[in-house]
Design an enzyme around this catalytic site. Structure first.
Site, mmCIF file in Angstrom:
data_model
loop_
_atom_site.group_PDB
_atom_site.id
_atom_site.type_symbol
_atom_site.label_atom_id
_atom_site.label_comp_id
_atom_site.label_asym_id
_atom_site.label_seq_id
_atom_site.Cartn_x
_atom_site.Cartn_y
_atom_site.Cartn_z
ATOM 1 N N ALA A 173 49.078 30.857 35.811
ATOM 2 C CA ALA A 173 49.555 31.643 36.945
ATOM 3 C C ALA A 173 49.463 30.744 38.170
ATOM 4 O O ALA A 173 48.681 29.780 38.184
ATOM 5 C CB ALA A 173 48.677 32.874 37.111
ATOM 6 N N GLU A 214 48.939 32.115 27.718
ATOM 7 C CA GLU A 214 49.208 33.551 27.515
ATOM 8 C C GLU A 214 50.703 33.839 27.334
ATOM 9 O O GLU A 214 51.079 34.712 26.559
ATOM 10 C CB GLU A 214 48.650 34.359 28.695
ATOM 11 C CG GLU A 214 47.130 34.401 28.677
ATOM 12 C CD GLU A 214 46.569 35.080 29.904
ATOM 13 O OE1 GLU A 214 46.799 34.569 31.020
ATOM 14 O OE2 GLU A 214 45.917 36.123 29.761
ATOM 15 N N GLU A 218 40.538 30.027 33.121
ATOM 16 C CA GLU A 218 40.310 30.979 34.221
ATOM 17 C C GLU A 218 38.839 31.081 34.601
ATOM 18 O O GLU A 218 38.492 31.331 35.753
ATOM 19 C CB GLU A 218 40.824 32.381 33.843
ATOM 20 C CG GLU A 218 42.331 32.498 33.726
ATOM 21 C CD GLU A 218 42.888 32.172 32.356
ATOM 22 O OE1 GLU A 218 42.156 31.580 31.531
ATOM 23 O OE2 GLU A 218 44.058 32.492 32.102
#
Ligand code: COA
Length: 278
Positions: free
Chosen positions: A86, A132, A152
């Site tokens: 992300a 992901e 993460e």
């Protein structure tokens, strides 16, 4: 001019039936940011998911990352990347109310919920939301220079795109724990050993290997591929005995389709099946 963050090419598949079948190739296109998944990419992916689910021509989707651009003089070339996660710059200063709407309606689930087969073609970094995204696809083909991981934890976070759930189901509890808790990268070879990827090839073979598989899938009955995907998916949600019943009911229902009769007759007459798609 602002760049298009998701490039979409529909590649026509000769010999598909019903004719006009395409493999839709989506290229995450932020190579300067290692194809990090910002809000705009999520929006574009969600839009494409809506389109392909209702477009009968699309038989299979491939998701890939744009290769690095040639660097300006004196600068180093950016590394190859599927998606390095992300977009971390969009996390800064945000609280839970700020991010919840985005994560409640995200591209990872839109891809996962597609009724059609999906393949991640990974060349380079697939980290965090990148791993992901690959996990949201049905199949993963990787180059031998790729690196996977869920880093993460190093940001004080956990995977938020379904990673804890899909990774665990794919590679098992112990490996998922190790990958998420240690936050370290693993090589493509390790990813293959634990079942995170289906196949590893040399970088120069990656496009052909991925397109060959997509083409093979694209030549099946588009109706039956959806049923097959739905039946396998049921195994993730249902207790075993219910899953077997679900499969049986899907299997039996296929006997009312034209494509079952076409497939069986084609086999008996030793010719190629000309599917009608129902
Ligand atoms: N979000 C936003 N930008 C990212 C990014 C991400 N997830 N990953 C990389 N980038 C950007 C970098 O900020 C850099 O931008 P800049 O050139 O404008 O400064 C560019 O992409 C190149 O990355 P860089 O870190 O310089 O490349 P590298 O070869 O030194 O390292 C990685 C590559 C993948 C090891 C490193 O970029 C990295 O650790 N990225 C974050 C991975 C991550 O934690 N993902 C999970 C997010 S939840």
């Amino acid at each position: 001019m602002e760049q298009d963050v998701l490039l979409v090419t529909d590649v026509e598949i000769e010999g598909s039936s019903p004719s006009g079948g395409v493999v839709s190739v989506w290229t995450l296109n932020r190579p300067e940011k290692l194809n990090a998944l910002n809000e705009k990419i999520h929006l574009s992916i969600k839009k494409q998911c809506k389109r392909v689910d209702s477009d009968d021509r699309v038989r299979c989707v491939i998701i890939r990352g744009a290769p690095p651009l040639d660097p300006p003089e004196g600068k180093r070339k950016k590394p190859n990347s599927f998606a390095a996660g992300a977009d971390i710059s969009e996390f800064s200063g945000k609280n839970s109310d700020d991010v919840r709407p985005f994560f409640e309606d995200n591209a990872w689930e839109a891809i996962w919920n597609l009724s059609k087969p999906t393949i991640a073609m990974v060349d380079g970094f697939a980290l965090g939301g990148g791993t992901e995204l690959a996990l949201s696809c049905d199949i993963r083909i990787s180059s031998d220079r790729s690196m996977f991981g869920q880093p993460e934890i190093n940001l004080g976070l956990i995977p938020g795109g379904g990673g804890t759930q899909r990774l665990c189901r794919l590679v098992g509890y112990g490996k998922a724990m190790e990958i998420v808790l240690a936050g370290e990268m693993i090589t493509a070879k390790e990813a293959l050993e634990i079942g995170l990827v289906n196949k590893v090839v040399m970088p120069e073979e990656l496009e052909d290997a991925t397109m060959d598989l997509a083409t093979t899938i694209a030549k099946k009955s588009p109706y039956t591929t959806k049923v097959a995907k739905r039946a396998i998916r049921a195994s993730l949600e249902l207790p075993f005995s219910e899953g077997v019943l679900t499969e049986r009911s899907e299997f039996v229902a296929l006997f009312d389709t034209e494509d079952k009769e076409i497939g069986v007759q084609a086999f008996l007459e030793r010719k190629d099946a000309e599917w009608v798609g129902n």
